[in-house]
Scaffold this motif. Structure first.
Motif, PDB file in Angstrom:
ATOM      1  N   ASN A  27      12.409 -36.133   9.680  1.00  0.00           N
ATOM      2  CA  ASN A  27      11.114 -36.101  10.000  1.00  0.00           C
ATOM      3  C   ASN A  27      10.898 -36.525  11.535  1.00  0.00           C
ATOM      4  N   GLN A  28      11.214 -35.565  12.375  1.00  0.00           N
ATOM      5  CA  GLN A  28      10.890 -35.949  13.701  1.00  0.00           C
ATOM      6  C   GLN A  28       9.532 -36.214  14.322  1.00  0.00           C
ATOM      7  N   LYS A  29       8.592 -35.555  13.916  1.00  0.00           N
ATOM      8  CA  LYS A  29       7.324 -35.166  14.253  1.00  0.00           C
ATOM      9  C   LYS A  29       6.254 -35.809  13.412  1.00  0.00           C
ATOM     10  N   ASP A  30       6.794 -36.367  12.102  1.00  0.00           N
ATOM     11  CA  ASP A  30       5.821 -36.726  11.198  1.00  0.00           C
ATOM     12  C   ASP A  30       5.675 -38.236  11.308  1.00  0.00           C
ATOM     13  N   LEU A  31       4.648 -38.898  10.730  1.00  0.00           N
ATOM     14  CA  LEU A  31       4.441 -40.117  10.343  1.00  0.00           C
ATOM     15  C   LEU A  31       4.578 -40.711   9.066  1.00  0.00           C
ATOM     16  N   VAL A  32       5.323 -41.955   8.704  1.00  0.00           N
ATOM     17  CA  VAL A  32       5.269 -42.474   7.234  1.00  0.00           C
ATOM     18  C   VAL A  32       4.673 -43.655   7.280  1.00  0.00           C
ATOM     19  N   PHE A  34      -0.349 -43.359  16.907  1.00  0.00           N
ATOM     20  CA  PHE A  34       1.057 -42.387  16.927  1.00  0.00           C
ATOM     21  C   PHE A  34       0.423 -40.963  17.177  1.00  0.00           C
ATOM     22  N   ASP A  35       1.444 -40.227  17.835  1.00  0.00           N
ATOM     23  CA  ASP A  35       1.320 -38.712  17.978  1.00  0.00           C
ATOM     24  C   ASP A  35       2.272 -38.008  17.025  1.00  0.00           C
ATOM     25  N   PHE A  36       1.531 -37.330  15.651  1.00  0.00           N
ATOM     26  CA  PHE A  36       2.143 -37.009  14.577  1.00  0.00           C
ATOM     27  C   PHE A  36       1.667 -35.703  14.075  1.00  0.00           C
ATOM     28  N   PHE A  79      12.867 -41.095   9.372  1.00  0.00           N
ATOM     29  CA  PHE A  79      11.621 -41.012  10.202  1.00  0.00           C
ATOM     30  C   PHE A  79      11.610 -41.585  11.555  1.00  0.00           C
ATOM     31  N   LYS A  80      11.088 -40.973  12.572  1.00  0.00           N
ATOM     32  CA  LYS A  80      10.899 -41.318  13.717  1.00  0.00           C
ATOM     33  C   LYS A  80       9.808 -42.270  14.017  1.00  0.00           C
ATOM     34  N   ASN A  81       8.682 -42.074  13.308  1.00  0.00           N
ATOM     35  CA  ASN A  81       7.255 -42.812  13.260  1.00  0.00           C
ATOM     36  C   ASN A  81       7.336 -43.555  12.062  1.00  0.00           C
TER      37      ASN A  81
END
Length: 277
Positions: A114-119, A150-152, A225-227
């Motif tokens: 998950n590079q672009k999503d937020l958890v 966050f940018d997601f 996750f990245k975010n």
């Protein structure tokens, strides 16, 4: 040998086990964790991460006992030839942040999916009931403000709540969690229901993705996750610490109701980590 006596709570256990392993590495000995009960729910998840957990406590009457306040002293070479038993929580970021890469190497790698999503980790269970913390917890609008930093693309929610929809008092009364709260320490079920339902409403604007997974699946899922955003969950703290996130939002007050005994985990000086309130 280094032994650590586990308490209830998977996130707590990760602090306990990592504290024991750092001490064992220093003294060049083995370590093992002692489960709190024979049927402890966290035993298999911990073992799947490569942690040596035993179900029965060995006789340790002669072991040097280490608690939170004398943990650093246990690294003294005078204890090298002693059995050591850790009994505590060891939730101090200063024990871990300088050896982060070493600690990460102890755990199985997970795929970064998950590079672009937020958890968001939203723990419920006993957190829905304790009156000492209930009115100090951030509400849905505060979460929404933190999410806006966050940018997601997609929002994922990891939660131990069995459903993500409006519930009733009867629904909540029928739910079972890992820990129960005595009635005299609890807010009313009506307050707990209103609190949870407010998050169902408050997060609706993000069209969240929610799936029911096992505890270890949730943990490894967050690690990819990245975010990452969380309040004061020790499981999500370790998921972020052991992963490779670019941005982590951790609730700045942590557990403010604890006063002087509050932990410093939100203060860890890692790139990309920020405190929200």
């Amino acid at each position: 040998m280094i032994y650590v006596r586990l308490t209830n709570g998977f996130g707590n256990n990760l602090f306990q086990c990592n504290a024991a392993r750092l001490l064992a590495m220093h003294h060049k000995v083995d370590y093992c964790a002692i489960a709190p009960t024979k049927d402890y729910y966290g035993t298999e998840p911990l073992r799947s991460l490569g942690i040596n957990v035993v179900g029965e406590s060995p006789i340790l009457s002669n072991a040097h006992r280490v608690v939170d306040t004398n943990y650093i002293d246990a690294f003294n070479k005078k204890y090298k030839s002693s059995d050591i038993l850790l009994i505590g929580y060891f939730e101090d970021y200063r024990y871990y942040h300088k050896t982060r890469n070493k600690i990460k190497s102890w755990y199985p790698e997970v795929e970064e999916t998950n590079q672009k999503d937020l958890v968001v980790h939203f723990r419920t269970g006993d957190r829905l009931f304790f009156k000492n913390e209930f009115h100090l917890r951030p509400r849905a609008d505060r979460y929404a403000e933190a999410i806006s930093q966050f940018d997601f693309e997609n929002l994922h929610i990891v939660t131990d709540m069995p459903v993500w929809e409006h519930i009733t008092v009867e629904d909540l009364r029928a739910m079972k969690f890992h820990s129960s709260v005595p009635k005299e320490q609890s807010v009313s079920l009506e307050e707990s229901v209103d609190f949870f339902n407010s998050f169902v409403d408050g997060f609706q604007q993000f069209n969240p993705i929610i799936q029911n997974r096992s505890l270890i699946e949730d943990f490894n899922f967050m690690r990819g996750f990245k975010n990452i955003l969380f309040e004061h969950g020790t499981m999500s703290w370790w998921a972020a610490f052991l992963g490779d996130p670019k941005k982590v939002g951790v609730y700045g007050p942590w557990r403010s109701w604890k006063g002087k005994s509050n932990k410093n985990l939100s203060q860890i000086p890692l790139d990309g980590w920020f405190k929200w309130k």
